[in-house]
Write a protein that holds these residues in place. Sequence first.
Motif, short mmCIF file in Angstrom:
data_model
loop_
_atom_site.label_atom_id
_atom_site.label_comp_id
_atom_site.label_asym_id
_atom_site.label_seq_id
_atom_site.Cartn_x
_atom_site.Cartn_y
_atom_site.Cartn_z
N GLU A 230 -13.11 112.44 53.02
CA GLU A 230 -12.99 112.62 54.46
C GLU A 230 -12.71 111.29 55.14
N SER A 231 -12.09 111.35 56.28
CA SER A 231 -11.83 110.16 57.07
C SER A 231 -13.13 109.69 57.73
N PRO A 232 -13.33 108.38 57.81
CA PRO A 232 -14.51 107.86 58.48
C PRO A 232 -14.35 107.80 60.01
N CYS A 233 -13.24 108.32 60.52
CA CYS A 233 -12.95 108.25 61.95
C CYS A 233 -14.06 108.94 62.75
N VAL A 234 -14.51 108.24 63.81
CA VAL A 234 -15.53 108.80 64.70
C VAL A 234 -14.96 108.96 66.11
N TYR B 33 -14.32 100.93 61.36
CA TYR B 33 -14.26 99.67 60.61
C TYR B 33 -13.07 99.55 59.65
N ARG B 34 -12.07 100.41 59.81
CA ARG B 34 -10.87 100.28 58.99
C ARG B 34 -9.86 99.39 59.70
N ARG C 49 -11.85 106.01 48.53
CA ARG C 49 -13.24 105.73 48.15
C ARG C 49 -13.52 104.23 48.18
N ALA C 50 -12.55 103.43 47.77
CA ALA C 50 -12.73 101.98 47.78
C ALA C 50 -12.89 101.47 49.20
N VAL C 51 -12.09 101.99 50.12
CA VAL C 51 -12.22 101.60 51.53
C VAL C 51 -13.58 102.04 52.05
N MET C 52 -13.95 103.29 51.78
CA MET C 52 -15.24 103.83 52.26
C MET C 52 -16.41 103.00 51.75
#
Length: 76
Positions: free
Chosen positions: A11-15, A31-32, A49-52
């Motif tokens: 999933e995207s970490p977008c909030v 934080y991307r 996953r690496a970015v997360m």
Amino acid sequence: MDEIWKRDEVESPCVKLCVVHPEARMCVGCYRSIDEIGAWSRMSPEARRAVMADLPERAKLLTKRRGGRSGRTAKP
């Protein structure tokens, strides 16, 4: 159609707080970097996953206190 729901996507970490920090050059919401946000839909699950995994460390960069009251009242 059921295959769509079985995919193992990250999933995207977008909030939905999309503001780029002028110095850190990353989104203050997720934080991307701008490049990561733009490439997210084309990234492999492994790359996502690496970015997360890196996001918690990045969050610390933007939440550092700058001295607060004690920093303003400190004697030189």
